[in-house]
Design a protein around this motif. Sequence first.
Motif, mmCIF file in Angstrom:
data_model
loop_
_atom_site.group_PDB
_atom_site.id
_atom_site.type_symbol
_atom_site.label_atom_id
_atom_site.label_comp_id
_atom_site.label_asym_id
_atom_site.label_seq_id
_atom_site.Cartn_x
_atom_site.Cartn_y
_atom_site.Cartn_z
ATOM 1 N N GLU A 81 0.839 -1.206 0.000
ATOM 2 C CA GLU A 81 0.000 0.000 0.000
ATOM 3 C C GLU A 81 0.876 1.259 0.000
ATOM 4 O OE1 GLU A 81 -3.596 1.763 -0.350
ATOM 5 O OE2 GLU A 81 -3.576 -0.366 0.143
ATOM 6 N N ARG A 82 1.902 1.280 0.845
ATOM 7 C CA ARG A 82 2.814 2.439 0.907
ATOM 8 C C ARG A 82 3.482 2.693 -0.436
ATOM 9 N NH1 ARG A 82 4.500 0.406 5.795
ATOM 10 N NH2 ARG A 82 6.390 -0.420 4.885
ATOM 11 N N GLU A 83 3.802 1.600 -1.157
ATOM 12 C CA GLU A 83 4.468 1.730 -2.457
ATOM 13 C C GLU A 83 3.492 2.032 -3.588
ATOM 14 O OE1 GLU A 83 7.694 1.859 -3.193
ATOM 15 O OE2 GLU A 83 8.201 1.678 -1.069
ATOM 16 N N GLY A 84 2.210 2.021 -3.293
ATOM 17 C CA GLY A 84 1.209 2.270 -4.324
ATOM 18 C C GLY A 84 0.996 1.075 -5.238
ATOM 19 N N ALA A 85 1.348 -0.110 -4.755
ATOM 20 C CA ALA A 85 1.243 -1.326 -5.569
ATOM 21 C C ALA A 85 -0.190 -1.822 -5.621
ATOM 22 C CB ALA A 85 2.144 -2.418 -5.000
ATOM 23 N N ARG A 86 -0.537 -2.408 -6.737
ATOM 24 C CA ARG A 86 -1.822 -3.078 -6.894
ATOM 25 C C ARG A 86 -1.625 -4.552 -7.189
ATOM 26 N NH1 ARG A 86 -3.349 -0.265 -3.892
ATOM 27 N NH2 ARG A 86 -4.330 1.719 -4.207
ATOM 28 N N VAL A 87 -0.338 -4.958 -7.248
ATOM 29 C CA VAL A 87 -0.004 -6.344 -7.574
ATOM 30 C C VAL A 87 1.159 -6.804 -6.695
ATOM 31 C CG1 VAL A 87 0.890 -7.880 -9.382
ATOM 32 C CG2 VAL A 87 -0.707 -6.078 -9.986
ATOM 33 N N ILE A 88 1.025 -8.011 -6.154
ATOM 34 C CA ILE A 88 2.121 -8.696 -5.493
ATOM 35 C C ILE A 88 2.582 -9.779 -6.455
ATOM 36 C CG2 ILE A 88 2.852 -10.108 -3.509
ATOM 37 C CD1 ILE A 88 1.891 -7.311 -2.674
ATOM 38 N N VAL A 89 3.849 -9.800 -6.795
ATOM 39 C CA VAL A 89 4.407 -10.810 -7.688
ATOM 40 C C VAL A 89 5.050 -11.890 -6.822
ATOM 41 C CG1 VAL A 89 6.124 -11.273 -9.487
ATOM 42 C CG2 VAL A 89 4.835 -9.116 -9.511
ATOM 43 N N ARG A 90 4.687 -13.132 -7.084
ATOM 44 C CA ARG A 90 5.257 -14.268 -6.343
ATOM 45 C C ARG A 90 5.688 -15.330 -7.338
ATOM 46 N NH1 ARG A 90 7.277 -13.459 -2.029
ATOM 47 N NH2 ARG A 90 6.809 -15.500 -1.181
ATOM 48 N N GLY A 91 6.810 -15.947 -7.065
ATOM 49 C CA GLY A 91 7.312 -17.024 -7.902
ATOM 50 C C GLY A 91 6.929 -18.368 -7.315
ATOM 51 N N LEU A 92 6.602 -19.305 -8.184
ATOM 52 C CA LEU A 92 6.267 -20.669 -7.764
ATOM 53 C C LEU A 92 7.258 -21.647 -8.375
ATOM 54 C CD1 LEU A 92 2.394 -20.721 -8.264
ATOM 55 C CD2 LEU A 92 3.635 -20.458 -6.120
ATOM 56 N N ARG A 93 7.752 -22.560 -7.529
ATOM 57 C CA ARG A 93 8.668 -23.590 -8.019
ATOM 58 C C ARG A 93 7.975 -24.938 -8.091
ATOM 59 N NH1 ARG A 93 12.831 -21.729 -3.626
ATOM 60 N NH2 ARG A 93 11.137 -22.664 -2.494
ATOM 61 N N VAL A 95 4.613 -27.688 -6.217
ATOM 62 C CA VAL A 95 3.301 -27.782 -5.584
ATOM 63 C C VAL A 95 3.363 -27.299 -4.142
ATOM 64 C CG1 VAL A 95 1.478 -29.369 -4.857
ATOM 65 C CG2 VAL A 95 2.513 -29.604 -7.115
ATOM 66 N N ALA A 96 4.424 -27.626 -3.437
ATOM 67 C CA ALA A 96 4.562 -27.192 -2.036
ATOM 68 C C ALA A 96 4.552 -25.670 -1.951
ATOM 69 C CB ALA A 96 5.833 -27.758 -1.425
ATOM 70 N N ASP A 97 5.212 -25.002 -2.885
ATOM 71 C CA ASP A 97 5.178 -23.530 -2.925
ATOM 72 C C ASP A 97 3.750 -23.043 -3.113
ATOM 73 O OD1 ASP A 97 7.900 -23.176 -2.672
ATOM 74 O OD2 ASP A 97 8.234 -22.593 -4.752
ATOM 75 N N PHE A 98 3.025 -23.703 -4.025
ATOM 76 C CA PHE A 98 1.671 -23.254 -4.334
ATOM 77 C C PHE A 98 0.782 -23.295 -3.102
ATOM 78 C CE2 PHE A 98 -2.747 -23.953 -5.455
ATOM 79 C CZ PHE A 98 -2.993 -22.818 -6.197
ATOM 80 N N GLU A 99 0.848 -24.362 -2.333
ATOM 81 C CA GLU A 99 0.002 -24.484 -1.148
ATOM 82 C C GLU A 99 0.265 -23.343 -0.169
ATOM 83 O OE1 GLU A 99 0.599 -28.436 0.356
ATOM 84 O OE2 GLU A 99 -0.285 -29.344 -1.423
ATOM 85 N N TYR A 100 1.532 -23.064 0.100
ATOM 86 C CA TYR A 100 1.898 -21.973 1.003
ATOM 87 C C TYR A 100 1.472 -20.634 0.417
ATOM 88 C CZ TYR A 100 4.799 -18.535 3.385
ATOM 89 O OH TYR A 100 5.226 -17.426 4.064
ATOM 90 N N GLU A 101 1.802 -20.386 -0.846
ATOM 91 C CA GLU A 101 1.509 -19.100 -1.490
ATOM 92 C C GLU A 101 0.000 -18.875 -1.633
ATOM 93 O OE1 GLU A 101 3.498 -16.700 -1.987
ATOM 94 O OE2 GLU A 101 5.439 -17.677 -1.810
ATOM 95 N N TYR A 102 -0.741 -19.931 -1.894
ATOM 96 C CA TYR A 102 -2.194 -19.839 -2.010
ATOM 97 C C TYR A 102 -2.794 -19.379 -0.680
ATOM 98 C CZ TYR A 102 -7.013 -21.278 -2.981
ATOM 99 O OH TYR A 102 -8.369 -21.304 -3.163
ATOM 100 N N GLN A 103 -2.311 -19.953 0.406
ATOM 101 C CA GLN A 103 -2.794 -19.556 1.733
ATOM 102 C C GLN A 103 -2.428 -18.099 2.027
ATOM 103 O OE1 GLN A 103 -1.160 -21.788 5.039
ATOM 104 N NE2 GLN A 103 -2.912 -21.280 6.317
ATOM 105 N N MET A 104 -1.190 -17.725 1.711
ATOM 106 C CA MET A 104 -0.757 -16.338 1.944
ATOM 107 C C MET A 104 -1.580 -15.357 1.101
ATOM 108 S SD MET A 104 1.472 -16.195 4.290
ATOM 109 C CE MET A 104 1.936 -14.507 4.035
ATOM 110 N N ALA A 105 -1.816 -15.708 -0.155
ATOM 111 C CA ALA A 105 -2.603 -14.835 -1.028
ATOM 112 C C ALA A 105 -4.009 -14.651 -0.468
ATOM 113 C CB ALA A 105 -2.658 -15.405 -2.445
ATOM 114 N N ALA A 122 8.334 -20.519 -12.073
ATOM 115 C CA ALA A 122 9.764 -20.421 -12.343
ATOM 116 C C ALA A 122 10.090 -21.189 -13.621
ATOM 117 C CB ALA A 122 10.555 -20.989 -11.175
ATOM 118 N N ASP A 123 11.092 -20.716 -14.335
ATOM 119 C CA ASP A 123 11.585 -21.436 -15.493
ATOM 120 C C ASP A 123 11.916 -22.866 -15.056
ATOM 121 O OD1 ASP A 123 14.178 -22.362 -17.074
ATOM 122 O OD2 ASP A 123 13.083 -20.952 -18.360
#
Length: 168
Positions: A81-93, A95-105, A122-123
């Motif tokens: 919010e302070r940075e004026g962002a409307r998007v958070i960019v997250r990288g996924l490697r 399935v385990a990342d997805f579960e954690y990131e999905y909960q955080m999102a 991720a590439d």
Amino acid sequence: MTTRTGVYPGTFDPITLGHMDIIRRGAKLVDRLVIGVTTNASKSPMFSLPERLAMVQREVAQIEGDVQVVSFDSLLMDFAEREGARVIVRGLRAVADFEYEYQMAGMNQQINPRIETVFLMADVSLQPIASRLVKEIALYGGPIGRFVTPTVAEEVAARVEQIGRKGS
């Protein structure tokens, strides 16, 4: 015209080729990408916050677009919010990342529904890379040159020299 700002948060301890891939690609999605370097209390950093800031700033200096590097020590959504962002960019490697990131999102959406989370896969060649594993390999004297830039590899090697290798 409104500037589309995104935030890519992380500890970047150290910054890896996987991080660089997400930064390069994320910078193409927004007008301004703010890389937020933070400290995670649950992680034991190899590098101090000022060292990580300098490392990330140096590594992203050649990336095209408006890419800025700043530190933060607050809730991610407050920082965004302070940075004026409307998007958070997250990288996924994986399935385990997805579960954690999905909960955080989901939690972040509850805190501030005006800010969206965008996941970038991720590439394939970079998917196994994690800072935690890079540090572990380095601490046991293994090669890390395939996971970080040569300059970062030198910095990690110097730090390992200072703190001592494991398994010696």
